[in-house]
Scaffold this active site. Structure first.
Site, PDB file in Angstrom:
ATOM      1  N   ASP A  15       0.738  -1.168  -0.154  1.00 33.57           N
ATOM      2  CA  ASP A  15      -0.122  -0.293   0.044  1.00 33.57           C
ATOM      3  C   ASP A  15       0.895   1.305  -0.040  1.00 33.57           C
ATOM      4  O   ASP A  15       0.624   2.188   0.757  1.00 33.57           O
ATOM      5  CB  ASP A  15      -1.019  -0.195   1.090  1.00 33.57           C
ATOM      6  CG  ASP A  15      -1.638  -1.170   1.299  1.00 33.57           C
ATOM      7  OD1 ASP A  15      -1.904  -1.855   0.326  1.00 33.57           O
ATOM      8  OD2 ASP A  15      -1.996  -1.573   2.436  1.00 33.57           O
ATOM      9  N   GLU A 172     -11.131   0.567  -4.163  1.00 36.40           N
ATOM     10  CA  GLU A 172     -10.441   1.000  -3.040  1.00 36.40           C
ATOM     11  C   GLU A 172      -9.158   1.704  -3.401  1.00 36.40           C
ATOM     12  O   GLU A 172      -8.899   1.727  -4.601  1.00 36.40           O
ATOM     13  CB  GLU A 172      -9.987  -0.419  -2.076  1.00 36.40           C
ATOM     14  CG  GLU A 172      -9.064  -1.405  -2.781  1.00 36.40           C
ATOM     15  CD  GLU A 172      -9.112  -2.474  -2.000  1.00 36.40           C
ATOM     16  OE1 GLU A 172      -9.786  -2.788  -0.988  1.00 36.40           O
ATOM     17  OE2 GLU A 172      -8.411  -3.491  -2.431  1.00 36.40           O
TER      18      GLU A 172
END
Length: 495
Positions: A15, A172
């Site tokens: 991430d 997302e």
């Protein structure tokens, strides 16, 4: 130079979020159940990264208790620089932590205590400011709020935005940018497994309306033979020469079918060019068109001569001076047990991410009383360890795979400190389609340095495909009971 399928941050650094200030790049990653949380990196070339520290290094910033599940904790940070200050926004998925913001004038820290945004719901928060100073926070889903970061107050929203291509799951990791005459909404979709992808839309304002790129997804490796898979969760950054780059996560599966990745989701780099005001991502790990600037390399051996641990050392959920110290026996790391070993969420553990497909970790361990040693950890239900028990004259290799826990090897050793060894060897050829990705072996060294191998174990059981979750392997020292001292630990890449 980097090559095909080479991450710029190897090991469990998923991430990624990046921003540039002048000629300096700063990058952060998710940290999940590990403390300290949110590693912070610096680079001058997007390829060589040096860890400055961890943004969340105090209990007042990050409270992870024994009932925080593995793969919970801190998700998907976004790092941005605005008005002379760094802003870090994260999701704490444990204990109702929700969306929180931290600030710093220096990315190396100290970072502020958390500013909660109690009315901002969801995961994967993003921050951006428009020309009049309005702050927009966009969340997975995809929906958006206008927020006052000083008070944590929501000024508007939630408002739904473009949520990706039709029928794609898990929209997302949104990031919103003003680039030229458009606002761009970059998202991940398809789930963080083999279907992961990066898609984008653009619009006239930060709240849209957004039109999707006709070439979506702009980056994916699903259904390909590329050695890097699960590519997604990207962030864009512009270089000082005007070029554009994308950092993103990916995995390197090994072995046969279905392929097992053991290092976790890693950070990769790709160049971006613009065609008709749409980004076109190039191959991973391309080298930027400016001179590479390698930073200082952290020594692979730690003799624990400093009072503070290096920022690359992480612990499970917390780390207190009561249970982990370099002051009790100078030049040694001392661990005082709490809980009952690696099965216990409260285990006292200090480790580092496995960053190479083949590596060796050695440590000089002195068990004063009780038991402890070296472990390869994925979570409470998936770990291997080599353990010394004071007074028994034995070293044992323990295996935990789901509901199974057993001792697979026992070896007599002399009293006193002993050198324990963990070795990981990548599988170089497939025996058949079921072949695992690597072998994890454990050894004890004699006084002359000669190793005696105790056990060789299939590495697939310490993989995400077996254990589930979002993390990768961490190798380090632990105390199961009593007190354990470590004179040194070294990590040697064998790739």
């Amino acid at each position: 130079m980097t090559g095909a399928a080479t991450p710029v941050l190897a090991g469990m650094y998923p991430d990624p979020s990046v921003c540039r200030v002048g000629e300096d790049y700063y990058l952060v990653c998710s940290s999940f159940e590990y403390f300290p949380g949110v590693p912070v990196f610096h680079s001058r070339d997007l390829v060589h990264w040096t860890q400055l520290g961890n943004a969340l290094d105090r209990p007042s910033q990050l409270l992870l208790t024994a009932d925080t599940p593995s793969s919970a904790g801190i998700y998907a940070p976004t790092l941005r620089h605005h008005d002379g200050k760094f802003h870090l926004i994260v999701t704490s998925v444990s204990h109702g932590g929700g969306t929180v913001v931290f600030t710093a004038t220096d990315p190396a820290g100290p970072w502020s205590d958390p500013i909660p945004l109690p009315d901002v719901h969801g995961i994967d928060p993003d921050l951006v400011w428009d020309d009049d100073g309005t702050c927009w926070c966009t969340m997975a889903g995809v929906h958006q709020y206008r927020v006052d970061l000083a008070t944590g107050t929501v000024l508007g929203g939630p408002q739904p935005l473009w949520s990706g291509t039709d029928r794609a799951k898990a929209p997302e990791a949104p990031h919103l940018y003003r680039i030229g005459r458009f606002w761009y909404l970059l998202i991940a979709e398809g789930g963080t497994e083999r279907g992961h992808a990066v898609s984008i839309a653009r619009g006239p304002a930060p709240d849209g309306p957004f039109e999707p790129c006709p070439a979506n997804p702009v980056l994916t490796h699903r259904g390909t033979g590329e050695p890097v898979q699960n590519t997604g969760h990207a962030d864009l950054v512009q270089g000082p020469d005007g070029s554009w780059w994308m950092v993103l996560l990916g995995v390197r599966p090994g072995g046969g079918t279905p392929g097992w990745h053991v290092l976790g989701r890693e950070t990769f780099l790709a160049p971006v060019r613009w065609v008709d005001d749409w980004p076109v991502a190039g191959p991973l790990t391309a080298t930027p068109p400016w001179p590479l600037r390698p930073g200082p390399v952290e020594p692979d051996r730690d003799d624990f001569d400093d009072s503070a641990l290096r920022p690359s050392w992480i612990s499970v959920r917390d780390r207190s001076e009561e249970h982990c110290t370099t002051e009790e026996r100078p030049g040694w790391l001392t661990l005082h047990a709490r809980g009952a070993g690696l099965d216990d969420p409260s285990v006292v553990f200090v480790g580092r991410r496995q960053q190479h497909r083949s590596c060796r970790v050695r440590a000089l361990v002195d068990v004063e009383r009780g038991s402890g040693g070296l472990a390869v950890r994925l979570d409470e239900e998936h770990h291997y360890e080599v353990e010394v028990e004071a007074g028994s004259g034995e070293v044992r290799v323990h295996v935990r795979i789901g509901p199974l826990r057993t001792v697979v090897a026992v070896q007599p050793v002399p009293a006193g400190p002993v050198v324990l060894v963990v070795r990981v060897d990548e599988a170089r050829e497939l025996r058949d389609a079921r072949s695992g990705p690597d072998t994890v072996s454990f050894a004890v060294e004699a006084a002359d340095g000669t190793p005696t191998t105790l056990a060789e174990l299939d590495g697939r059981y310490l993989s995400t495909e077996v254990a589930g979750g979002f993390t990768g392997r961490v190798i380090g020292a632990y105390a199961a009971t009593g007190t354990v001292h470590l004179d040194w630990i070294d990590y040697e890449p064998l790739d």
